[in-house]
Write an enzyme that holds these catalytic residues in place. Structure first.
Site, short mmCIF file in Angstrom:
data_model
loop_
_atom_site.label_atom_id
_atom_site.label_comp_id
_atom_site.label_asym_id
_atom_site.label_seq_id
_atom_site.Cartn_x
_atom_site.Cartn_y
_atom_site.Cartn_z
N TYR A 185 11.58 -1.87 8.55
CA TYR A 185 11.13 -3.21 8.89
C TYR A 185 10.48 -3.83 7.66
CZ TYR A 185 9.27 -7.14 11.47
OH TYR A 185 9.00 -8.42 11.91
N GLN A 243 11.22 -7.74 18.91
CA GLN A 243 12.63 -7.62 19.32
C GLN A 243 13.44 -6.79 18.32
OE1 GLN A 243 11.01 -10.39 18.64
NE2 GLN A 243 12.20 -11.84 17.42
N ASN A 278 3.30 -7.37 11.63
CA ASN A 278 2.12 -7.98 12.25
C ASN A 278 1.70 -7.20 13.50
OD1 ASN A 278 3.94 -8.72 14.24
ND2 ASN A 278 4.06 -10.86 13.59
N SER A 329 -5.57 -3.47 4.99
CA SER A 329 -5.52 -2.83 3.69
C SER A 329 -6.92 -2.58 3.14
CB SER A 329 -4.72 -3.70 2.72
OG SER A 329 -4.43 -2.99 1.54
N GLN A 378 -7.16 -6.47 -3.00
CA GLN A 378 -7.02 -6.09 -1.59
C GLN A 378 -7.54 -7.18 -0.68
OE1 GLN A 378 -5.23 -3.35 -0.44
NE2 GLN A 378 -4.76 -3.58 -2.61
N HIS A 402 -5.23 -9.92 0.78
CA HIS A 402 -4.23 -9.64 1.81
C HIS A 402 -4.54 -10.41 3.08
CE1 HIS A 402 -1.39 -6.77 0.21
NE2 HIS A 402 -2.36 -6.07 -0.34
N GLU A 442 -7.56 3.98 1.78
CA GLU A 442 -6.13 3.86 1.51
C GLU A 442 -5.88 3.94 0.00
OE1 GLU A 442 -2.56 0.57 2.31
OE2 GLU A 442 -4.66 -0.02 2.41
N HIS A 443 -6.54 3.08 -0.77
CA HIS A 443 -6.44 3.07 -2.23
C HIS A 443 -7.80 3.46 -2.81
CE1 HIS A 443 -3.64 -0.16 -0.81
NE2 HIS A 443 -2.81 0.46 -1.63
N ASP A 489 1.16 -0.59 -6.26
CA ASP A 489 1.82 -1.39 -5.23
C ASP A 489 3.25 -1.73 -5.59
OD1 ASP A 489 0.01 -1.57 -3.20
OD2 ASP A 489 -0.65 -3.61 -3.62
N GLU A 492 2.57 37.85 29.21
CA GLU A 492 2.58 36.46 29.66
C GLU A 492 3.28 36.30 31.01
OE1 GLU A 492 4.28 34.09 26.55
OE2 GLU A 492 2.50 34.26 25.27
N HIS A 550 12.20 37.07 29.26
CA HIS A 550 12.00 37.10 27.82
C HIS A 550 11.93 38.57 27.34
CE1 HIS A 550 11.02 32.85 28.09
NE2 HIS A 550 10.86 32.78 26.76
#
Length: 438
Positions: A138, A199, A222, A245, A267, A270, A335-336, A369, A423, A428
């Site tokens: 995506y 969708q 999003n 971020s 950052q 963003h 994250e960074h 990045d 068991e 088995h």
């Protein structure tokens, strides 16, 4: 313009732990309206397939099409886009792709190969690594175009050996970004559709008459896309549910303050929920960075977003020393993580939790990045404590190999039978015992 009111904290303050916890907090609670809307869209796509995808693409993107097939971008158009971008853009795209591919090829060599061995009784044991059959990536396409997302998602899948990479990208008002299409051509995308939102996630997860079902969906989006990915997990694999971020800078005061201020901006621009934090044992340096922030912000095109982010979730934190700064960084698990110090290799061994670690003053997060090579799809919201960047391994699966010899069955059979009886699983046990001699 008034100065930016970035909160100042000190580890020497009595209430620091509570302040840090409040700073780290980000509400990931689902918006009920979004969740219900996404549930309705996914159910509709699962039931009506192409018809639902067409209806939502017309409603949300303003793109009218007679069929979903008309929303597929032909390979010829992807490659033709290479001639539509500027020569400088094409060179930059190819250079970035080459570096990203080279890094992930190294990753494949290190961890993505099958292996096996035989023990002393001839039993074969090992691991078979195979690529996923089909993945969906995506690529966001609403407020901006993200060719870098194409490279970072498609190239490791391609290196892993995935034979069918399907890209979905929304094209509001039908505007196809040439740089995104060119990135798809360079990265080896096999099919691309101008479909976005929940969708698109539903179509990739369930399949329609035109869009094939995939085994895994990766890539950011999003709130609707994140919600849809969460809901289809189990039907397909997903990479992660990403939060806002983040950047955390560990500074010893040796880097120009303007550089660090701009890294914090990188950052913060963003969105308003992005987080930028500076840890440093030098109070005068924190003052210098604050002055740089105030001086540089008015010239930034996204200054309103940066200001909201820095004032809402940013912080300049005074620590006792760099060792303590490293300890706090591990608690945050960003994250960074930039180690903006004169001797970054001194501090790197102390850093356990981060999506990506950027060593030295010249290693700006923005290089990672776009073109350094490692993947920019990274764990957020503290999940770097237990998860990793997107990589070749996300597009592979591992099967265990077990080939027990006759001699090996005599050794392993009694062990398995004993445990199985314990068991209460007699079948088995008998399956193992039947292969025993005498």
């Amino acid at each position: 313009m008034n100065g930016v009111k970035v909160r100042r904290l000190s580890t020497a303050d009595a209430g620091f732990d509570a302040d840090l916890q409040a700073l780290k907090h980000w509400s990931a609670e689902d918006d009920a309206a979004i969740e219900q809307r996404v549930a309705d869209i996914l159910a509709d796509v699962r039931t009506r397939g192409d018809a639902a995808v067409l209806a939502y693409t017309a409603r949300f993107d303003g793109v009218q099409a007679a069929s979903v097939a008309a929303l597929e971008i032909p390979q010829a158009e992807l490659h033709a886009a290479l001639d539509l971008v500027t020569p400088a853009q094409r060179r930059a795209l190819q250079a970035a792709a080459d570096r990203v591919r080279r890094y992930h090829e190294r990753q494949l060599e290190a961890c993505g190969r099958s292996w096996q061995y035989r023990d002393e009784d001839g039993t074969l044991l090992g691991q078979k690594v195979t690529p996923l059959d089909r993945v969906g990536i995506y690529v966001p396409g609403g407020k901006a175009a993200y060719p870098s997302s194409v490279l970072m998602n498609a190239i490791p899948a391609h290196v892993a050996g995935v034979p069918d990479i399907v890209m979905v990208v929304p094209t509001p008002r039908g505007e196809r970004n040439p740089l995104v299409l060119a990135a798809a051509a360079v990265a080896g995308v096999h099919r691309a559709f101008t479909v976005g939102g929940a969708q698109a996630v539903g179509a990739l997860a369930y399949g329609t008459a035109t869009i094939p079902a995939v085994d895994k969906i990766t890539g950011p989006g999003n709130a609707y896309v994140a919600s849809a990915k969460r809901r289809v997990f189990g039907q397909v694999g997903i990479d992660m549910i990403a939060g806002p971020s983040e950047i955390l800078v560990l500074a010893d005061g040796s880097t120009p303050a303007d550089w660090v201020a701009m890294d914090l901006f990188s950052q913060a621009e963003h969105d308003e929920l992005a987080q930028s934090i500076l840890l440093c044992p030098d109070a005068a340096y924190l003052d210098a960075v604050q002055r740089a922030i105030d001086r540089l912000l008015p010239d930034m095109p996204r200054r309103d977003v940066i200001r909201a982010s820095l004032e809402g979730r940013g912080a300049l934190i005074l620590t006792r020393d760099m060792d303590e700064a490293c300890e706090i960084s591990n608690r945050i698990a960003p994250e960074h993580l930039e180690v903006s110090a004169s001797q970054p290799e001194r501090w790197e061994p102390l850093l356990r939790h981060a999506g990506a670690i950027f060593l030295g003053a010249y290693t700006s997060e923005s290089l990672g990045d776009y073109c350094a090579g490692p993947n920019h799809v990274l764990p957020t919201s503290g999940t770097a404590r237990f998860s990793s960047p997107l990589g070749v391994y996300d597009f592979q699966k591992r099967s265990s190999l077990i080939g027990v010899s006759e001699a090996g069955a005599q050794v392993l059979g009694p062990i398995a039978a004993e445990l199985a009886h314990g068991e209460g699983l007699q079948a088995h046990a008998r399956a193992a015992e039947l292969r025993l001699k005498g």
